[in-house]
Design a protein around this motif. Structure first.
Motif, PDB file in Angstrom:
ATOM      1  N   VAL A 157      11.514  13.974   3.937  1.00 52.21           N
ATOM      2  CA  VAL A 157      12.260  12.315   2.881  1.00 52.21           C
ATOM      3  C   VAL A 157      11.192  12.456   1.957  1.00 52.21           C
ATOM      4  O   VAL A 157      11.261  11.201   0.713  1.00 52.21           O
ATOM      5  CB  VAL A 157      12.284  11.316   3.985  1.00 52.21           C
ATOM      6  CG1 VAL A 157      13.490  11.733   4.792  1.00 52.21           C
ATOM      7  CG2 VAL A 157      11.660  10.501   4.238  1.00 52.21           C
ATOM      8  N   HIS A 158       9.342  12.387   2.149  1.00 51.02           N
ATOM      9  CA  HIS A 158       8.075  12.306   0.964  1.00 51.02           C
ATOM     10  C   HIS A 158       8.459  13.264  -0.169  1.00 51.02           C
ATOM     11  O   HIS A 158       7.274  12.657  -0.570  1.00 51.02           O
ATOM     12  CB  HIS A 158       7.188  11.094   2.054  1.00 51.02           C
ATOM     13  CG  HIS A 158       6.777  10.131   2.195  1.00 51.02           C
ATOM     14  ND1 HIS A 158       7.648   9.921   3.358  1.00 51.02           N
ATOM     15  CD2 HIS A 158       7.762   9.250   2.185  1.00 51.02           C
ATOM     16  CE1 HIS A 158       7.914   8.371   4.477  1.00 51.02           C
ATOM     17  NE2 HIS A 158       7.322   8.108   2.443  1.00 51.02           N
ATOM     18  N   SER A 159       8.801  13.748  -0.043  1.00 49.75           N
ATOM     19  CA  SER A 159       8.214  15.573  -0.292  1.00 49.75           C
ATOM     20  C   SER A 159       8.134  15.030  -1.940  1.00 49.75           C
ATOM     21  O   SER A 159       7.612  15.823  -2.611  1.00 49.75           O
ATOM     22  CB  SER A 159       9.048  16.398   0.059  1.00 49.75           C
ATOM     23  OG  SER A 159       9.936  16.887  -0.420  1.00 49.75           O
ATOM     24  N   HIS A 165      14.006   4.550  -2.545  1.00 52.50           N
ATOM     25  CA  HIS A 165      13.903   3.118  -2.246  1.00 52.50           C
ATOM     26  C   HIS A 165      12.156   3.394  -2.492  1.00 52.50           C
ATOM     27  O   HIS A 165      11.841   2.589  -3.232  1.00 52.50           O
ATOM     28  CB  HIS A 165      13.047   3.587  -0.507  1.00 52.50           C
ATOM     29  CG  HIS A 165      12.528   2.216   0.372  1.00 52.50           C
ATOM     30  ND1 HIS A 165      13.229   1.782  -0.010  1.00 52.50           N
ATOM     31  CD2 HIS A 165      11.235   2.410   0.604  1.00 52.50           C
ATOM     32  CE1 HIS A 165      12.216   0.676   0.198  1.00 52.50           C
ATOM     33  NE2 HIS A 165      11.119   1.115   0.591  1.00 52.50           N
ATOM     34  N   HIS A 166      11.587   4.521  -3.235  1.00 52.47           N
ATOM     35  CA  HIS A 166       9.790   4.336  -3.637  1.00 52.47           C
ATOM     36  C   HIS A 166      10.135   4.011  -5.377  1.00 52.47           C
ATOM     37  O   HIS A 166       9.174   3.308  -5.977  1.00 52.47           O
ATOM     38  CB  HIS A 166       9.361   5.895  -3.463  1.00 52.47           C
ATOM     39  CG  HIS A 166       8.669   5.664  -1.673  1.00 52.47           C
ATOM     40  ND1 HIS A 166       7.347   4.988  -1.433  1.00 52.47           N
ATOM     41  CD2 HIS A 166       8.964   5.536  -0.815  1.00 52.47           C
ATOM     42  CE1 HIS A 166       7.037   4.902  -1.114  1.00 52.47           C
ATOM     43  NE2 HIS A 166       7.872   6.128   0.110  1.00 52.47           N
ATOM     44  N   MET A 167      11.214   4.571  -5.418  1.00 53.44           N
ATOM     45  CA  MET A 167      11.562   4.017  -7.274  1.00 53.44           C
ATOM     46  C   MET A 167      12.096   2.991  -7.522  1.00 53.44           C
ATOM     47  O   MET A 167      11.535   2.189  -7.916  1.00 53.44           O
ATOM     48  CB  MET A 167      11.820   5.533  -7.789  1.00 53.44           C
ATOM     49  CG  MET A 167      12.705   6.114  -9.249  1.00 53.44           C
ATOM     50  SD  MET A 167      13.728   6.428  -9.809  1.00 53.44           S
ATOM     51  CE  MET A 167      15.718   5.783  -9.518  1.00 53.44           C
ATOM     52  N   PHE A 193      17.244   9.977  -0.951  1.00 53.08           N
ATOM     53  CA  PHE A 193      17.816   8.743  -0.452  1.00 53.08           C
ATOM     54  C   PHE A 193      16.437   7.630  -0.449  1.00 53.08           C
ATOM     55  O   PHE A 193      16.208   6.962  -0.812  1.00 53.08           O
ATOM     56  CB  PHE A 193      18.322   8.934   0.945  1.00 53.08           C
ATOM     57  CG  PHE A 193      18.782   7.920   1.583  1.00 53.08           C
ATOM     58  CD1 PHE A 193      20.031   7.455   1.822  1.00 53.08           C
ATOM     59  CD2 PHE A 193      17.365   7.072   2.541  1.00 53.08           C
ATOM     60  CE1 PHE A 193      20.538   6.081   2.096  1.00 53.08           C
ATOM     61  CE2 PHE A 193      18.187   5.554   2.662  1.00 53.08           C
ATOM     62  CZ  PHE A 193      19.557   5.515   2.710  1.00 53.08           C
ATOM     63  N   HIS A 194      14.931   8.404   0.170  1.00 51.05           N
ATOM     64  CA  HIS A 194      13.857   7.990  -0.035  1.00 51.05           C
ATOM     65  C   HIS A 194      13.126   7.911  -0.627  1.00 51.05           C
ATOM     66  O   HIS A 194      12.426   6.928  -1.301  1.00 51.05           O
ATOM     67  CB  HIS A 194      12.729   8.656   1.759  1.00 51.05           C
ATOM     68  CG  HIS A 194      12.291   7.274   2.258  1.00 51.05           C
ATOM     69  ND1 HIS A 194      12.308   6.230   2.911  1.00 51.05           N
ATOM     70  CD2 HIS A 194      10.746   7.496   1.282  1.00 51.05           C
ATOM     71  CE1 HIS A 194      10.572   5.333   2.446  1.00 51.05           C
ATOM     72  NE2 HIS A 194       9.805   6.607   2.046  1.00 51.05           N
ATOM     73  N   ASP A 195      13.194   8.399  -1.470  1.00 55.65           N
ATOM     74  CA  ASP A 195      12.497   9.372  -2.807  1.00 55.65           C
ATOM     75  C   ASP A 195      13.315   7.386  -3.749  1.00 55.65           C
ATOM     76  O   ASP A 195      12.439   6.875  -4.594  1.00 55.65           O
ATOM     77  CB  ASP A 195      13.119  10.373  -3.475  1.00 55.65           C
ATOM     78  CG  ASP A 195      12.500  10.674  -4.825  1.00 55.65           C
ATOM     79  OD1 ASP A 195      12.045  10.027  -5.234  1.00 55.65           O
ATOM     80  OD2 ASP A 195      10.913  11.384  -4.534  1.00 55.65           O
ATOM     81  N   VAL A 215       1.131  -1.066   0.615  1.00 61.03           N
ATOM     82  CA  VAL A 215      -0.229   0.300   0.450  1.00 61.03           C
ATOM     83  C   VAL A 215       1.055   1.415  -0.242  1.00 61.03           C
ATOM     84  O   VAL A 215       0.791   2.229  -0.796  1.00 61.03           O
ATOM     85  CB  VAL A 215      -1.021   0.044   1.053  1.00 61.03           C
ATOM     86  CG1 VAL A 215      -1.803   1.023   1.432  1.00 61.03           C
ATOM     87  CG2 VAL A 215      -1.496  -1.043   1.538  1.00 61.03           C
ATOM     88  N   HIS A 216       2.178   1.283   0.898  1.00 63.77           N
ATOM     89  CA  HIS A 216       2.805   2.397   0.814  1.00 63.77           C
ATOM     90  C   HIS A 216       3.543   2.449   0.014  1.00 63.77           C
ATOM     91  O   HIS A 216       3.855   3.397  -0.542  1.00 63.77           O
ATOM     92  CB  HIS A 216       3.405   2.250   1.981  1.00 63.77           C
ATOM     93  CG  HIS A 216       4.782   3.190   2.332  1.00 63.77           C
ATOM     94  ND1 HIS A 216       4.155   4.325   2.608  1.00 63.77           N
ATOM     95  CD2 HIS A 216       5.724   3.509   2.093  1.00 63.77           C
ATOM     96  CE1 HIS A 216       4.973   5.691   2.481  1.00 63.77           C
ATOM     97  NE2 HIS A 216       5.715   4.995   2.810  1.00 63.77           N
ATOM     98  N   HIS A 217       3.853   1.632  -0.649  1.00 65.56           N
ATOM     99  CA  HIS A 217       4.189   1.953  -2.009  1.00 65.56           C
ATOM    100  C   HIS A 217       3.381   1.805  -3.583  1.00 65.56           C
ATOM    101  O   HIS A 217       3.881   2.121  -4.295  1.00 65.56           O
ATOM    102  CB  HIS A 217       5.462   0.384  -3.097  1.00 65.56           C
ATOM    103  CG  HIS A 217       7.121   0.503  -1.893  1.00 65.56           C
ATOM    104  ND1 HIS A 217       7.988   1.577  -2.204  1.00 65.56           N
ATOM    105  CD2 HIS A 217       7.366   0.368  -0.670  1.00 65.56           C
ATOM    106  CE1 HIS A 217       8.462   1.520  -1.849  1.00 65.56           C
ATOM    107  NE2 HIS A 217       7.838   0.355   0.084  1.00 65.56           N
TER     108      HIS A 217
HETATM  109 ZN   LIG Z   1       8.531   5.695   2.354  1.00 62.02          ZN
END
Ligand SMILES: [Zn+2]
Ligand SMILES: [Zn+2]
Length: 292
Positions: free
Chosen positions: A225-227, A251-253, A247-249, A170-172
């Motif tokens: 980090v989610h912006s 992870h989502h990509m 860094f976290h972007d 869901v978060h992804h």
């Molecule tokens: Zn995230």
């Protein structure tokens, strides 16, 4: 050899001495009046429950606002990390509805426990026992170190191929994140990863203000980090080992690697940032080729 106690009391005296050299904080007096007014007019239950709800909702949407507005400002587009994936109205609306559900049906029942938590551990609310701002900052840093450790290992576990599709998928849903998406997650994930938020509170809490200071810091960090934007002169990058939006972007990509929430050390230690480092090196080589 000095005992632990005498080392601690010397450290405390040193902090007191440094504090006496610092000028008075001009914001302290108005804050003191506001805090005393709140204590005089509301019960502890109201402060712990409704106060915490208001702090969470106000801070969350306030911190999401700049990132939300960036999509309408052509100037800001140069700072967007995934240029080929702009925000969509449909995605943001879906995210907003899920957020309201999570905030009121998962987080609010937890917030209702705040009063009983503070009563059980005799955590004070009064002005005189409030820790000074630098101690509060140090406590928030301690909470962040603990939360980041919890987040790294549990988040990595949620990516395990046998359980990923049930909870963390869901978060992804959004491969290019935006601020409001920080808390967009399966209710079970809110509970599992949210536990890391409370461990630091258990360890450090000596005043109700820490709950609000730590929730403010944690929201600021996770929304940043989610912006989806890496803005220059971001003061959060002054924090040592701060991971940041790129860094976290990634992870989502990429789905693999960069599992930590706030700091980079766990990913470095377990080499789960190797794909990210390769990606960064590739990006730099392409840039050099372009300028040649
Ligand atoms: Zn995230
Ligand atoms: Zn993930």
């Amino acid at each position: 050899m000095a005992s632990n106690e005498s080392v601690l009391s010397s450290a405390y005296l040193a902090v007191e001495y440094i504090d006496s050299l610092l000028p008075d904080n001009p914001l302290q007096l108005p804050f003191k009046y506001a805090w005393t007014y709140m204590l005089d007019n509301y019960t502890k239950f109201q402060i712990a429950t409704w106060g915490s709800l208001i702090v969470h909702e106000a801070i969350y949407f306030l911190f999401c606002l700049p990132g939300f507005l960036f999509q309408f400002l052509p100037f800001m587009q140069r700072f967007k990390i995934q240029q080929d994936r702009p925000e969509t109205w449909e995605g943001q609306w879906r995210c907003f509805k899920m957020l309201l559900f999570n905030h009121f049906f998962i987080q609010l029942p937890l917030i209702c426990g705040t009063y009983y938590f503070t009563e059980f551990f005799s955590i004070p609310y009064d002005w005189d026992n409030m820790p000074r701002w630098y101690l509060l900052l140090a406590q928030c840093f301690g909470c962040a170190v603990i939360e980041d450790t919890w987040h790294y290992f549990l988040h990595r576990l949620l990516h395990h191929k046998r359980i990923y599709k049930y909870i963390h998928k869901v978060h992804h849903e959004f491969a290019s994140p935006f601020g409001m998406q920080a808390e967009y997650a399966h209710p079970l994930e809110t509970l599992i990863l949210g536990t890391g938020f409370f461990i630091g509170i258990m360890v450090f809490c000596n005043h109700v203000i820490l709950l609000w200071a730590w929730v403010t810091f944690r929201l600021l960090e996770t929304i940043d980090v989610h912006s989806g934007y890496d803005i220059p002169l971001n003061p959060l990058h002054l924090i040592p080992f701060y991971a940041g939006a790129r860094f976290h972007d990634f992870h989502h990509m990429n789905f693999v690697g960069n599992y930590a929430s706030t700091f980079t050390w766990w990913d470095k230690l377990f080499n789960t940032d190797s794909q990210y480092n390769n990606f960064k090196t590739k990006g730099k080589t392409q840039e050099v080729k372009k300028t040649k």
